[in-house]
Write a protein that holds these residues in place. Structure first.
Motif, short mmCIF file in Angstrom:
data_model
loop_
_atom_site.label_atom_id
_atom_site.label_comp_id
_atom_site.label_asym_id
_atom_site.label_seq_id
_atom_site.Cartn_x
_atom_site.Cartn_y
_atom_site.Cartn_z
N GLU A 65 0.82 -1.22 0.00
CA GLU A 65 0.00 0.00 0.00
C GLU A 65 0.85 1.27 0.00
OE1 GLU A 65 -0.95 -3.39 1.27
OE2 GLU A 65 -0.53 -2.27 3.11
N ASP A 66 2.08 1.16 0.53
CA ASP A 66 2.95 2.34 0.63
C ASP A 66 3.99 2.40 -0.49
OD1 ASP A 66 1.67 2.85 3.05
OD2 ASP A 66 3.15 1.68 4.19
N ALA A 67 4.07 1.34 -1.28
CA ALA A 67 5.23 1.14 -2.17
C ALA A 67 5.44 2.29 -3.15
CB ALA A 67 5.09 -0.19 -2.91
N LEU A 68 4.35 2.80 -3.73
CA LEU A 68 4.54 3.81 -4.78
C LEU A 68 5.07 5.14 -4.21
CD1 LEU A 68 1.55 3.14 -7.20
CD2 LEU A 68 3.89 2.26 -7.27
N SER A 69 4.94 5.34 -2.91
CA SER A 69 5.47 6.58 -2.32
C SER A 69 6.99 6.58 -2.29
CB SER A 69 4.91 6.79 -0.91
OG SER A 69 5.46 5.85 -0.01
N TYR A 70 7.61 5.45 -2.59
CA TYR A 70 9.07 5.37 -2.65
C TYR A 70 9.62 5.62 -4.05
CZ TYR A 70 8.89 3.65 2.11
OH TYR A 70 8.67 3.56 3.47
N VAL A 71 8.71 5.86 -5.00
CA VAL A 71 9.12 6.08 -6.39
C VAL A 71 9.34 7.57 -6.65
CG1 VAL A 71 8.36 5.89 -8.80
CG2 VAL A 71 7.91 4.02 -7.20
N ALA A 72 10.52 7.91 -7.13
CA ALA A 72 10.80 9.31 -7.48
C ALA A 72 10.18 9.68 -8.81
CB ALA A 72 12.31 9.55 -7.54
N GLY A 73 10.23 8.74 -9.74
CA GLY A 73 9.72 9.04 -11.07
C GLY A 73 9.57 7.81 -11.92
N LEU A 79 3.68 -2.70 -10.12
CA LEU A 79 4.90 -2.06 -9.60
C LEU A 79 4.90 -2.07 -8.07
CD1 LEU A 79 7.53 -0.48 -9.87
CD2 LEU A 79 6.16 1.61 -10.15
N ALA A 80 3.76 -1.82 -7.46
CA ALA A 80 3.69 -1.84 -5.98
C ALA A 80 4.04 -3.23 -5.45
CB ALA A 80 2.30 -1.42 -5.52
N ASP A 81 3.52 -4.27 -6.08
CA ASP A 81 3.86 -5.64 -5.68
C ASP A 81 5.36 -5.89 -5.82
OD1 ASP A 81 1.25 -6.39 -5.13
OD2 ASP A 81 0.88 -7.14 -7.17
N GLN A 82 5.93 -5.36 -6.90
CA GLN A 82 7.35 -5.58 -7.16
C GLN A 82 8.22 -4.94 -6.08
OE1 GLN A 82 8.43 -4.57 -11.26
NE2 GLN A 82 6.38 -5.13 -11.94
N ILE A 83 7.89 -3.69 -5.73
CA ILE A 83 8.69 -2.98 -4.71
C ILE A 83 8.54 -3.67 -3.36
CG2 ILE A 83 8.86 -0.80 -3.43
CD1 ILE A 83 8.14 0.62 -6.10
#
Ligand code: MG
Length: 279
Positions: free
Chosen positions: A142-150, A220-224
């Motif tokens: 649930e939090d994973a995409l917040s770690y993506v810069a771009g 992508l969230a699952d991957q991170i």
């Protein structure tokens, strides 16, 4: 924001893109790192404000480079679209299938790829690429995409003979120039939902790949979440998220890349790569 690494007057710099202009933040009297990698480690929170006093260059007067010149790691997931697995005659693996591309494989969004010596089965894989923006370890889905810069566009170039020589894929995936990405990073807030993006690949103007990122087996969230349960992801780390159907290996007859070919890969809202296969 759209954030880019570029060269101008022979100097490597980074900046923000607004319309058809590059805001050269490295030219501002501010305590900013000289590379985008350094800026990710520092944090980008105040960069948009700083950029308002930056000199503006016409976008077509700069040369865009890979956003991160030397990532700490480049991770890539394989077999992540059902239709691609089918064309390759394989099944979706029971768990996420990860391999590395080497940091020396990085190339810019318009850099020609010299045809690899000894290659016979050179292939393209258009992919959504994510660049990590802050240190991630044991991150919840649930939090994973917040770690993506771009987010940006990438090509997981592959030489199928070398790829099949070992189960780790890396001889066929990690060659010099086999990891172009760019043309810039679009921050997730500006990029919008990944599920609404479409990956399209053309070779010499002929459409070869076209599928929604919603077709990914592992998001992508699952991957991170999965990768960060095993290792620390750091700012500037790069993730290739898998390719849709339509690669040369899946065609009948197989249509391998050859010198002179032009590969164009575009993702909705993220721009396009254009890579010429050089002799
Ligand atoms: Mg791939």
């Amino acid at each position: 924001m759209r954030i880019a690494s570029f060269t101008h007057d022979g100097r490597a710099r980074w900046g923000l893109i607004e319309g058809d202009q590059m805001l050269d933040v490295t030219a501002v009297e501010a305590d900013l790192p000289p590379t985008l990698m350094g800026a990710l480690w520092r944090g980008l929170d105040d960069v948009a404000a700083i950029a308002q006093s930056a000199p503006r260059l016409p976008l077509d007067a700069v040369r865009l480079r890979a956003p991160i010149a030397r990532p700490g790691k480049i991770l890539a997931i394989g077999k992540n679209y059902h239709a691609h697995n089918k064309e390759m005659g394989s099944e979706a693996p029971a768990s996420q299938l990860w391999f590395n591309k080497q940091t020396t494989a990085v190339a810019g969004p318009y850099d020609p790829l010299p045809y690899p010596k000894g290659a016979t089965q050179l292939d393209y894989e258009g992919e959504l690429v994510a660049v990590i923006g802050r240190t991630a370890r044991h991150v919840a889905r649930e939090d994973a995409l917040s770690y993506v810069a771009g987010l940006c566009v990438g090509c997981d170039f592959s030489e199928r003979v070398w790829q099949s020589k070992s189960a780790t894929f890396i001889l066929g995936k990690g060659q010099d120039g086999f990891a172009p990405f760019g043309p810039w990073l679009t921050t997730p807030d500006e990029a919008g939902p990944i599920e609404e993006m479409t990956v399209r690949t053309w070779v010499n103007g002929e459409i070869r790949q076209q599928d929604s990122c919603a077709s990914m087996i592992h998001s992508l969230a699952d991957q991170i979440a999965e990768v960060s349960s095993c290792m620390t992801l750091e700012p500037g780390d790069v993730i290739f998220t898998g390719t849709p159907a339509g690669v040369a290996a899946g065609m009948k007859p197989q249509a391998w890349l050859k010198p002179g070919d032009l590969v164009r890969i575009e993702i909705t809202g993220l721009g396009a790569l254009e890579i010429r296969i050089a002799a």
